[in-house]
Each structure stands twice: as structure tokens, then as C-alpha cells.
Design an enzyme around this catalytic site. Structure first.
Site, mmCIF file in Angstrom:
data_model
loop_
_atom_site.group_PDB
_atom_site.id
_atom_site.type_symbol
_atom_site.label_atom_id
_atom_site.label_comp_id
_atom_site.label_asym_id
_atom_site.label_seq_id
_atom_site.Cartn_x
_atom_site.Cartn_y
_atom_site.Cartn_z
ATOM 1 N N LEU A 17 49.071 65.604 -23.031
ATOM 2 C CA LEU A 17 50.231 66.474 -23.163
ATOM 3 C C LEU A 17 51.508 65.702 -23.440
ATOM 4 O O LEU A 17 52.421 66.225 -24.075
ATOM 5 C CB LEU A 17 50.418 67.318 -21.893
ATOM 6 C CG LEU A 17 49.291 68.291 -21.550
ATOM 7 C CD1 LEU A 17 49.632 69.056 -20.276
ATOM 8 C CD2 LEU A 17 49.041 69.263 -22.694
ATOM 9 N N GLY A 18 51.593 64.483 -22.945
ATOM 10 C CA GLY A 18 52.817 63.717 -23.158
ATOM 11 C C GLY A 18 52.851 62.473 -22.290
ATOM 12 O O GLY A 18 51.944 62.199 -21.501
ATOM 13 N N GLY A 20 54.913 60.512 -19.393
ATOM 14 C CA GLY A 20 55.916 60.613 -18.346
ATOM 15 C C GLY A 20 56.548 59.269 -18.057
ATOM 16 O O GLY A 20 56.282 58.261 -18.736
ATOM 17 N N VAL A 25 50.365 62.210 -19.136
ATOM 18 C CA VAL A 25 50.101 63.528 -18.567
ATOM 19 C C VAL A 25 49.051 64.199 -19.448
ATOM 20 O O VAL A 25 49.195 64.270 -20.675
ATOM 21 C CB VAL A 25 51.375 64.387 -18.496
ATOM 22 C CG1 VAL A 25 51.052 65.760 -17.899
ATOM 23 C CG2 VAL A 25 52.444 63.692 -17.671
ATOM 24 N N LYS A 40 48.684 64.084 -14.064
ATOM 25 C CA LYS A 40 49.425 62.850 -14.347
ATOM 26 C C LYS A 40 48.590 61.664 -13.871
ATOM 27 O O LYS A 40 48.155 61.616 -12.718
ATOM 28 C CB LYS A 40 50.780 62.863 -13.643
ATOM 29 C CG LYS A 40 51.570 61.566 -13.820
ATOM 30 C CD LYS A 40 52.969 61.659 -13.256
ATOM 31 C CE LYS A 40 53.844 62.474 -14.161
ATOM 32 N NZ LYS A 40 55.269 62.386 -13.789
ATOM 33 N N ASP A 129 65.246 63.612 -8.704
ATOM 34 C CA ASP A 129 65.168 63.431 -10.160
ATOM 35 C C ASP A 129 65.232 64.789 -10.869
ATOM 36 O O ASP A 129 64.453 65.072 -11.774
ATOM 37 C CB ASP A 129 63.880 62.697 -10.535
ATOM 38 C CG ASP A 129 63.959 62.044 -11.913
ATOM 39 O OD1 ASP A 129 65.084 61.872 -12.429
ATOM 40 O OD2 ASP A 129 62.899 61.715 -12.483
#
Length: 395
Positions: A17-18, A20, A25, A40, A129
Site C-alpha cells: 500500500l505504501g 511508512g 505497509v 505495517k 505524531d
């Protein structure tokens, strides 16, 4: 790790998905819970805070606006942290698509953010965060948006021993409260400062210069003028969230929600051209996966053709019927060997047919039950009886 990889016997990785801050992830299939999750992948040394957050199982946050980790698994030197899968992207991608968002729409999003933080802070956790990239959206289309707070990798619980060095700043620059640069202990008010920066970002469509606003606030002792695209009612709330002194800041998420409710009637109504739609941004499932998980086919039995039985194996498998030996041996004839399947099967399963004579064969003599050689004696006896009767009848 590629699609279809099984991790720790529980999660099947589907696709990436991407990237991090600390690891990749993935979209993954949770075998135990039978659903897709966001996973993750971290090094064990990076998973300390997240694992502690997950292990608060008895007090795990169940809130519609919190995307808290729901499970984990470890193998070798890696840890996988799983959470619900939100397919509508992030606030960063939403602003990237639409630019500045309508004030009332921003109020809805920020109110949901504060509601989620209220639940997090109630467990004495500080997120540390809060930023647009960590605030995810459900794919709700043109309906009311649904924001969810994600990425608790830097979360800190009150009472934990700080593992960082003095004055080491934790968080994303531009969203970190000024007291954190001075080494203050993590506090819910630092999350509220980040909420104020997020609200400015959504209203302006660009990342605000929060340090400059704080300096102007400090130099003049009063809040600076409202930035461009920020309605005055909104700025009254944001200015309280961005106060440099945490003791002068709005103290709790609940207080901030009350302030938002007060300004809602004073915000302009959205026009017909300001409709915001949050669509599903997840890629289609790759080959081998469907809505209900991996498309596994039940294993097919390895069917092979059994070898045809020979005369010897047939005798071992099934006893041959007892056949009486013929009285008279027939003339030997040339017969085909019985190794073919048809001959063997017929021999085992079909009763022997009577041996009918051929059409051109001579008729068989009827079998007699008298001893051989007694036929002429019988005829002689009948002759003597006839002669005797004749002689008796003479005068």
C-alpha cells in the site's frame, strides 16, 4: 515479500500500500479474523512503542475515529502490526485532490479528530505524531466523511520511561508543539497543538508555517491576524490551540470540541460546487484474491489409472469359482491369452455359458442308464416270450 507470502502463519500479504516512516505497509488477509487488514512491517527494534500499545489488550481503544492496532505477529527479526483497512486515503491526499476545503467540512473532520483523541487521551496515551498523512479516511463517497487516527508508532503512555535522549524531538517538524523542543514531557496538549496546525492546513490547502505563527504570537503577546482563507470564527479556535504556552492552550480535546460547536452556526453554508467526495483509493485485489480472501482451490485427488489386473493378480484378489472338470476332454483349440482386461473381467464376473453344439455337428446319442452290452439280451428275451405264447395257443 511478495503477494501471497504467509507471515508467521497468520497473515497472507496481498499487495503493497505504501511506505511508512519505519517500514512498508501492506494489505494483508488475516486468517484468524477472516478479513483484510492494513499491515505495517517493522524491524523488531522499531516496534517497541507499537507493541506496547497493542498489548494494552484489555483496554484496547474501540472508537469509530481511531485506527488502533488490532493484532501483531513476529517472525525472525520482523514484526507485523495489523489494523483496520481504511480505503479512502488520507487528509493529505484529500487536500491534494481538492485544495482548500470548505470551512464546515473542515469542522466535521477536526471534530472527529478531537473525538478520537479524547478516547486516546483517556487511556493516558499521547499520539505525538498528529499530521495529515496519519489521518486516514473511510471511502464514504459524497456522504459525511469518516476520519480515523492512525500510526501509533510514536505513541507514549503517561508513566512510561522515556527512551529518547534529552532534547531529542519526537514527531514531524511543523506539527510539534514548541514546548517539545525544550524537552518537556509528552502531554495531551502537544497533540492539541498539532490539531490546530492540521485545521490550518485543511483550510489553506498548504502546510502552514507554524513556527512563524508561534514567533508572532510570542513577540506580540496576542494572536496574529487570521491567515488567508481562514474565517474569523475558525481562527478564534485555532489561535487557542496554537498558544505557545501549553497552560494557556485548550487543555483537553473535549474543550476543543465545545469550542467548535460554538462557532458552527457562524460558518458559511457550503455552496453546491463545494461537494467533497471520498472514494476508495485501494487498488483492485491482485489475481488469486477475492472479497472473501485468497481464492484457494480445494486440492484435487491425484487420480491415476490403475494397472489392469493380470490372471495372476486376479486370482490373488478374488478366488476363482470351482468349475467341475469335463467328462470328455475336448479337442485342443487355440485360445487367446486372457491378459486383456475384457477377458479377465468376463472370467471373474460372468457365469460360464453352456457349451451348445455347433449347427453342423451330428446329433448326440441319448445317454442310456443301462450297463453297456445289455441291449441284445433284452431283445432275445422278448423273442422267446413271443415264441412261447404262440406254441401255447396251438391246438
Amino acid at each position: 515479500m511478495g503477494a501471497g507470502t504467509l507471515f508467521a502463519g497468520r497473515y497472507v500479504l496481498v499487495d503493497e500500500l505504501g511506505q511508512g516512516a519505519f517500514g512498508l505497509v501492506y494489505r494483508a488477509w488475516d486468517i484468524r479474523e477472516q478479513r483484510y487488514v492494513a499491515a505495517k512491517m517493522l524491524q523488531q527494534s522499531q516496534a517497541h512503542n507499537l507493541l506496547r500499545f497493542v498489548r494494552e489488550g484489555a483496554r484496547r481503544i474501540e472508537h469509530p475515529h481511531v485506527l488502533a492496532p488490532s493484532g501483531w505477529a513476529a517472525a525472525d527479526d520482523k514484526v507485523l502490526i495489523a489494523m483496520d483497512l481504511a480505503g479512502g486515503g488520507t487528509l493529505a491526499s484529500l487536500v491534494g485532490d481538492y485544495g482548500p476545503l470548505p470551512p464546515r467540512y473542515v469542522l466535521t473532520l477536526v471534530d472527529q479528530l478531537l473525538a478520537g483523541l479524547d478516547a486516546v487521551h483517556a487511556l493516558r496515551f499521547v499520539h505525538r505524531d498528529i499530521k495529515p498523512g496519519n489521518l486516514l479516511l473511510e471511502a464514504t463517497g459524497p456522504k459525511q466523511p469518516c476520519l480515523r487516527i492512525g500510526d501509533f508508532g510514536l505513541a507514549h503512555q503517561d508513566g512510561d520511561v522515556r527512551m529518547t535522549q534529552v532534547h531529542q524531538v519526537i514527531g514531524t517538524p511543523g506539527y510539534v508543539a514548541p514546548e517539545q523542543y525544550e524537552g518537556a514531557e509528552p502531554d495531551p496538549r502537544s497533540d492539541l497543538f498539532a490539531v490546530g496546525v492540521v485545521a490550518l492546513y485543511l483550510l489553506q490547502g498548504t502546510h502552514p508555517d507554524a513556527p512563524a505563527l508561534v514567533r508572532a504570537y510570542t513577540d506580540d503577546g496576542i494572536p496574529p491576524a487570521a491567515p488567508e482563507h481562514v474565517p474569523e470564527p475558525w481562527w478564534q479556535v485555532i489561535a487557542h490551540l496554537l498558544h505557545p504556552d501549553p497552560l494557556e492552550r485548550l487543555a483537553t480535546a473535549a474543550q476543543a470540541r465545545t469550542a467548535l460547536a460554538a462557532i458552527a452556526p457562524h460558518l458559511p453554508e457550503p455552496d453546491s460546487d463545494s461537494t467533497i467526495e471520498v472514494f476508495d483509493q485501494l487498488a483492485p485485489l491482485p489475481d488469486g484474491f477475492g472479497p472473501d480472501g485468497p481464492l484457494t482451490t480445494e486440492p484435487t485427488p491425484n487420480i491415476t489409472t490403475a494397472p489392469q489386473p493380470t490372471a495372476e493378480t486376479a486370482q490373488l484378489r478374488r478366488p476363482a469359482p470351482a468349475v467341475p472338470a469335463p467328462a470328455v476332454s475336448a479337442a485342443p483349440s487355440v485360445a487367446k491369452p486372457i491378459y486383456s482386461p475384457t477377458a479377465t473381467t468376463a472370467h471373474l464376473t460372468t457365469p460360464a455359458a453352456p457349451a451348445w453344439p455347433a449347427a453342423d455337428a451330428a446329433p448326440a446319442t441319448r445317454a442310456s442308464h443301462l450297463p453297456a452290452g445289455t441291449g441284445w439280451l433284452t431283445g432275445l428275451g422278448f423273442l422267446l416270450i413271443a415264441v412261447g405264447i404262440w406254441a401255447w395257443l396251438q391246438p
